[in-house]
Design a protein around this motif. Structure first.
Motif, PDB file in Angstrom:
ATOM      1  N   GLY A   6       0.824  -1.212   0.000  1.00  0.00           N
ATOM      2  CA  GLY A   6       0.000   0.000   0.000  1.00  0.00           C
ATOM      3  C   GLY A   6       0.853   1.255   0.000  1.00  0.00           C
ATOM      4  N   GLY A   7       1.943   1.234   0.769  1.00  0.00           N
ATOM      5  CA  GLY A   7       2.817   2.409   0.870  1.00  0.00           C
ATOM      6  C   GLY A   7       3.445   2.754  -0.464  1.00  0.00           C
ATOM      7  N   GLU A   8       3.703   1.720  -1.261  1.00  0.00           N
ATOM      8  CA  GLU A   8       4.323   1.934  -2.573  1.00  0.00           C
ATOM      9  C   GLU A   8       3.364   2.739  -3.462  1.00  0.00           C
ATOM     10  OE1 GLU A   8       7.452   0.626  -3.322  1.00  0.00           O
ATOM     11  OE2 GLU A   8       7.282   1.763  -5.199  1.00  0.00           O
ATOM     12  N   ILE A   9       2.101   2.330  -3.432  1.00  0.00           N
ATOM     13  CA  ILE A   9       1.092   3.019  -4.250  1.00  0.00           C
ATOM     14  C   ILE A   9       0.968   4.470  -3.785  1.00  0.00           C
ATOM     15  CG2 ILE A   9      -1.357   3.075  -4.866  1.00  0.00           C
ATOM     16  CD1 ILE A   9      -1.375   0.031  -4.589  1.00  0.00           C
ATOM     17  N   GLN A  10       0.878   4.620  -2.477  1.00  0.00           N
ATOM     18  CA  GLN A  10       0.742   5.950  -1.872  1.00  0.00           C
ATOM     19  C   GLN A  10       1.940   6.821  -2.253  1.00  0.00           C
ATOM     20  OE1 GLN A  10      -1.545   7.050   0.155  1.00  0.00           O
ATOM     21  NE2 GLN A  10      -0.620   8.694   1.343  1.00  0.00           N
ATOM     22  N   SER A  11       3.145   6.204  -2.182  1.00  0.00           N
ATOM     23  CA  SER A  11       4.357   6.977  -2.424  1.00  0.00           C
ATOM     24  C   SER A  11       4.404   7.465  -3.876  1.00  0.00           C
ATOM     25  CB  SER A  11       5.558   6.107  -2.055  1.00  0.00           C
ATOM     26  OG  SER A  11       6.656   6.396  -2.832  1.00  0.00           O
ATOM     27  N   GLU A  13       9.681   2.494   1.259  1.00  0.00           N
ATOM     28  CA  GLU A  13       9.653   1.403   2.231  1.00  0.00           C
ATOM     29  C   GLU A  13       9.083   1.922   3.558  1.00  0.00           C
ATOM     30  OE1 GLU A  13      10.385  -1.710   1.675  1.00  0.00           O
ATOM     31  OE2 GLU A  13      10.101  -2.323   3.773  1.00  0.00           O
ATOM     32  N   LEU A  14       9.533   3.108   3.952  1.00  0.00           N
ATOM     33  CA  LEU A  14       9.024   3.701   5.200  1.00  0.00           C
ATOM     34  C   LEU A  14       7.523   3.940   5.105  1.00  0.00           C
ATOM     35  CD1 LEU A  14      11.722   6.317   6.264  1.00  0.00           C
ATOM     36  CD2 LEU A  14      11.016   4.310   7.528  1.00  0.00           C
ATOM     37  N   ALA A  15       7.078   4.433   3.944  1.00  0.00           N
ATOM     38  CA  ALA A  15       5.644   4.696   3.759  1.00  0.00           C
ATOM     39  C   ALA A  15       4.863   3.390   3.856  1.00  0.00           C
ATOM     40  CB  ALA A  15       5.406   5.359   2.416  1.00  0.00           C
ATOM     41  N   SER A  16       5.445   2.298   3.308  1.00  0.00           N
ATOM     42  CA  SER A  16       4.766   1.002   3.375  1.00  0.00           C
ATOM     43  C   SER A  16       4.652   0.521   4.815  1.00  0.00           C
ATOM     44  CB  SER A  16       5.548  -0.055   2.594  1.00  0.00           C
ATOM     45  OG  SER A  16       5.462   0.210   1.248  1.00  0.00           O
ATOM     46  N   ILE A  17       5.755   0.691   5.565  1.00  0.00           N
ATOM     47  CA  ILE A  17       5.730   0.256   6.974  1.00  0.00           C
ATOM     48  C   ILE A  17       4.660   1.041   7.725  1.00  0.00           C
ATOM     49  CG2 ILE A  17       7.061   0.176   9.117  1.00  0.00           C
ATOM     50  CD1 ILE A  17       9.556  -0.307   7.470  1.00  0.00           C
ATOM     51  N   VAL A  18       4.626   2.342   7.489  1.00  0.00           N
ATOM     52  CA  VAL A  18       3.646   3.173   8.207  1.00  0.00           C
ATOM     53  C   VAL A  18       2.230   2.729   7.852  1.00  0.00           C
ATOM     54  CG1 VAL A  18       2.708   5.513   8.380  1.00  0.00           C
ATOM     55  CG2 VAL A  18       5.171   5.159   8.430  1.00  0.00           C
ATOM     56  N   ALA A  19       1.974   2.534   6.531  1.00  0.00           N
ATOM     57  CA  ALA A  19       0.616   2.176   6.106  1.00  0.00           C
ATOM     58  C   ALA A  19       0.204   0.820   6.686  1.00  0.00           C
ATOM     59  CB  ALA A  19       0.545   2.136   4.586  1.00  0.00           C
ATOM     60  N   GLU A  20       1.139  -0.131   6.732  1.00  0.00           N
ATOM     61  CA  GLU A  20       0.778  -1.480   7.167  1.00  0.00           C
ATOM     62  C   GLU A  20       0.809  -1.608   8.689  1.00  0.00           C
ATOM     63  OE1 GLU A  20       2.110  -5.246   4.915  1.00  0.00           O
ATOM     64  OE2 GLU A  20       3.438  -5.113   6.637  1.00  0.00           O
ATOM     65  N   ARG A  21       1.913  -1.183   9.283  1.00  0.00           N
ATOM     66  CA  ARG A  21       2.101  -1.443  10.717  1.00  0.00           C
ATOM     67  C   ARG A  21       1.443  -0.415  11.634  1.00  0.00           C
ATOM     68  NH1 ARG A  21       5.600  -5.850  10.978  1.00  0.00           N
ATOM     69  NH2 ARG A  21       5.281  -6.790   8.952  1.00  0.00           N
ATOM     70  N   LEU A  22       1.101   0.756  11.099  1.00  0.00           N
ATOM     71  CA  LEU A  22       0.376   1.708  11.947  1.00  0.00           C
ATOM     72  C   LEU A  22      -1.118   1.694  11.636  1.00  0.00           C
ATOM     73  CD1 LEU A  22       2.606   4.869  12.461  1.00  0.00           C
ATOM     74  CD2 LEU A  22       2.153   3.017  14.024  1.00  0.00           C
ATOM     75  N   SER A  23      -1.581   0.603  11.040  1.00  0.00           N
ATOM     76  CA  SER A  23      -3.023   0.446  10.864  1.00  0.00           C
ATOM     77  C   SER A  23      -3.567  -0.205  12.135  1.00  0.00           C
ATOM     78  CB  SER A  23      -3.305  -0.454   9.661  1.00  0.00           C
ATOM     79  OG  SER A  23      -2.753  -1.727   9.907  1.00  0.00           O
ATOM     80  N   LEU A  24      -4.873  -0.192  12.268  1.00  0.00           N
ATOM     81  CA  LEU A  24      -5.480  -0.787  13.467  1.00  0.00           C
ATOM     82  C   LEU A  24      -5.023  -2.234  13.633  1.00  0.00           C
ATOM     83  CD1 LEU A  24      -7.494  -0.467  15.787  1.00  0.00           C
ATOM     84  CD2 LEU A  24      -9.304  -1.147  14.208  1.00  0.00           C
ATOM     85  N   GLY A  25      -5.067  -3.007  12.530  1.00  0.00           N
ATOM     86  CA  GLY A  25      -4.687  -4.416  12.590  1.00  0.00           C
ATOM     87  C   GLY A  25      -3.214  -4.589  12.911  1.00  0.00           C
ATOM     88  N   GLY A  26      -2.368  -3.750  12.301  1.00  0.00           N
ATOM     89  CA  GLY A  26      -0.922  -3.855  12.513  1.00  0.00           C
ATOM     90  C   GLY A  26      -0.545  -3.559  13.951  1.00  0.00           C
ATOM     91  N   VAL A  27      -1.124  -2.491  14.519  1.00  0.00           N
ATOM     92  CA  VAL A  27      -0.803  -2.114  15.902  1.00  0.00           C
ATOM     93  C   VAL A  27      -1.315  -3.196  16.858  1.00  0.00           C
ATOM     94  CG1 VAL A  27      -1.313  -0.440  17.718  1.00  0.00           C
ATOM     95  CG2 VAL A  27      -0.747   0.351  15.424  1.00  0.00           C
ATOM     96  N   THR A  28      -2.521  -3.719  16.573  1.00  0.00           N
ATOM     97  CA  THR A  28      -3.073  -4.764  17.451  1.00  0.00           C
ATOM     98  C   THR A  28      -2.163  -5.993  17.434  1.00  0.00           C
ATOM     99  OG1 THR A  28      -5.246  -3.987  16.805  1.00  0.00           O
ATOM    100  CG2 THR A  28      -5.181  -6.066  17.971  1.00  0.00           C
TER     101      THR A  28
END
Ligand SMILES: Nc1ncnc2c1ncn2[C@@H]1O[C@H](COP(=O)(O)OP(=O)(O)OP(=O)(O)O)[C@@H](O)[C@H]1O
Length: 599
Positions: A129-134, A210-225
């Motif tokens: 997702g971060g790649e698309i966003q970036s 890569e940073l944007a991807s980490i943020v999009a994936e790991r700072l989502s509700l599911g990722g943080v949980t």
């Protein structure tokens, strides 16, 4: 043309990028000509100012007849008029450049979004997702700044340099030669170090993505949980920190290289005026006015060179941004679906269909193979099978979300190779609800649905009472991806939305899996009872909940292993369906339906 872009391009700017950029600006060629003309005018007006300085020294202040105050006032007024003209030209150029930048970037953004909307689902399963966003936001923003500021800056630099150099030659060819002798050397150093900067900048872009991807994936509700549940918060921070450190190290290296070039340039800028003074001292006939004008012109020549040195890095990194945007524009989208408004009764036929997910090893068995299925119009069919047997894939083929690699899928004789919103709808296990109200989400399927129609479908899926309890009822907000609702509530709203679409075929892929068995039974029975001739295909693991299906299809290893009515299949005591029923209920005696079929 490729299926997927490389997410980490090796070469910062691919061959052909420059040509494509030129093509991109062709529709704006008149505007580009206007921008160039304004920049030329700006540079020429700016270069004329030192002539006034010369006149002040040689004629107004130290002329043969002493100071000439009226002439000084006239020169001051001319300088003011010149400054106004320079300002007006600069403003006009900024306005036209901004308009061109916004138009170009707007069309790039929309073209990319349109193309991504048409990409196969498998693309989104693999692309981060971060790649698309970036690419969609970051790279286009970089391009916008380049078109608006950097490219006009370079043009202004080049024309400014040429105008100032021409003026110097006109004033004194000898002094001009001395002043310009090191310029080619400085530009050579800048171009050499540019290559290193280009690589560093491309590496920086990749780490940023890569940073944007980490943020999009790991700072989502599911990722943080997930991180909290497994006690991996520190590891997440460490992973992010490592990438961020790579970016910082790249930033320091690029800064050093860029500053090295600027320092070399600075040395030149400091030394040349003294060389000019020396040459003026050695040569005869240089008036104080000419020397004063030269001093001003030297500053004018330094500024454009400085500008060119400064923006060379940005230009190289914007070439990288263009390359990444072009990679997305080269994606191969799914064929535009035929506009299909036909409805028909909803009979499904699958003939020798096979499907393999892109990227899977050819030696692996495909997700589906040799699938032959007949689902009569208006019937209710249950699809069962062990985990990974291909049920969801079959559901996706029926709904046109994946085209079969071999064989065919048809609805009422029309080939299904893309979604057919007028004929087939699918409700999935993890439905997508967007940020907005419940009614917004429901009406996504039928924008003109009345409030009564919303209530009707929500009553069928047994969610109306819960919605009525909420302070804002159907206007209640659902949160991002429906985070303010329970899993079962999300599923029932999404199922109601699918019913609202009112298609002749409805595929339910574990669409009620988050409900308790009693609610699930009530919902499934109501959906089937109120189906009004709709063909319903239900994929589920909890098939013991209801028995009111006309037929059962059992899948195993991507093949259909059993197909028939429920009593038929139960007759085979070693059959997959009977074994699965037995395992689920602990009861092997299933020769009779569990419950009576609803009307
Ligand atoms: N996007 C994908 N890329 C590659 N392989 C996939 C993808 N999605 C599913 N598969 C594979 O295809 C096969 C069939 O998957 P499918 O989701 O259709 O099974 P299923 O019967 O619905 O499983 P479950 O009951 O666990 O939901 C599995 O082997 C799975 O690993």
């Amino acid at each position: 043309m490729r299926d997927r872009p490389r997410s980490a391009p090796e070469s910062p700017s691919a061959p052909g990028t420059r040509r494509r950029i030129v093509r991109l600006f062709l529709p704006y060629r008149s505007a580009v000509c206007v921008i160039t003309a304004l920049i030329v005018a700006y540079s020429a007006l700016n270069a004329a100012v030192p002539l006034l300085t010369q006149a002040v020294f040689d004629r107004a202040l130290f002329g043969p007849d002493g100071p000439d105050l009226p002439l000084l006032a006239l020169i001051a007024a001319s300088a003011a008029a010149l400054a106004c003209a320079v300002g007006a030209v600069d403003l006009g150029q900024t306005w036209v450049s901004s308009r061109v930048a916004q138009r170009v970037v707007h069309s790039l953004r929309v073209e990319m979004f349109t193309l991504l909307q048409r990409m196969p689902l498998t693309f989104f399963a693999t692309e981060r997702g971060g790649e698309i966003q970036s690419r969609l936001a970051g790279d286009t923003a970089q391009i916008e700044n380049a078109v608006k500021d950097t490219l006009p800056g370079v043009l202004a630099g080049v024309f400014g340099f040429v105008a100032a150099a021409a003026m110097m030659v006109a004033l004194s060819p000898v002094l001009a030669g001395v002043a310009l002798v090191f310029s080619p050397l400085v530009l050579l150093v800048a171009s050499r170090s540019g290559r290193a900067l280009e690589k560093l900048s491309a590496a920086g872009q990749r780490v940023r993505a890569e940073l944007a991807s980490i943020v999009a994936e790991r700072l989502s509700l599911g990722g943080v949980t997930m991180a909290r549940v497994h006690g991996r918060r520190d590891d997440e921070v460490a992973g992010f920190g490592a990438e961020s450190e790579r970016l910082a190290a790249l930033g320091v290296r690029s800064g050093l290289v860029a500053q090295g070039v600027l320092s070399a340039g600075h040395l030149f800028f400091v030394l040349t005026p003294y060389l000019v003074f020396l040459a003026a001292g050695l040569a005869d006939g240089t008036t104080p006015g000419t020397l004063a004008a030269f001093t001003v012109l030297q500053a004018r020549i330094h500024q454009p060179l400085w500008q060119i040195l400064n923006v060379s890095t940005e230009i190289r990194s914007v070439l990288g941004a263009f390359t990444r945007v072009f990679e997305y524009l080269d994606l191969r989208p799914e064929g535009e679906p035929r506009r299909d408004t036909g409805r028909g009764p909803g009979a499904l036929t699958v003939r020798r269909a096979a499907f393999r997910y892109p990227g899977t090893d050819a030696k692996e068995r495909p997700a589906l193979r040799e699938v032959d299925v007949d689902i009569p119009a208006g019937s209710a069919t249950l699809v069962i099978g062990p985990s990974g047997s291909g049920k969801t894939t079959l559901g996706h083929l029926l709904a046109g979300l994946h085209p079969p690699a071999e064989g065919s899928v048809e609805v009422d004789g029309s080939e299904v190779r893309a979604p057919m919103p007028a004929r087939i709808c699918i409700a999935v296990q993890e439905p997508f609800l967007f940020q907005g109200s419940i009614s917004d989400n429901l009406r996504y399927a039928a924008p003109s649905a009345t409030a009564d129609e919303l209530v009707r479908v929500c009553e069928i899926t047994r969610i109306h009472d819960r919605i009525a309890e909420l302070p804002d009822g159907y206007d209640s907000l659902v949160g991002e991806r429906g985070a303010m609702l329970s899993g079962g509530e999300r599923q029932r709203i999404a199922l109601a939305r699918a019913l609202l679409a009112d298609t002749p075929v409805l595929v339910l892929d574990e669409a009620t899996s988050a409900l308790d068995p009693l609610t699930e039974q009530a919902v499934v029975e109501a959906v089937l009872a109120e189906r009004r001739g709709r063909t319903t295909v239900m994929i589920t693991h909890r098939f013991g909940v209801v028995d009111c299906f006309d037929a059962v299809i059992a899948l195993e290893g991507g093949r259909v292993v059993e197909q028939g009515t429920r009593p038929d299949l139960l007759r085979d005591r070693d059959g997959l369906y009977t074994r699965m029923v037995r395992a689920q209920t602990g009861n092997g005696r299933y020769s009779q339906p569990l419950r009576r079929k609803p009307r």
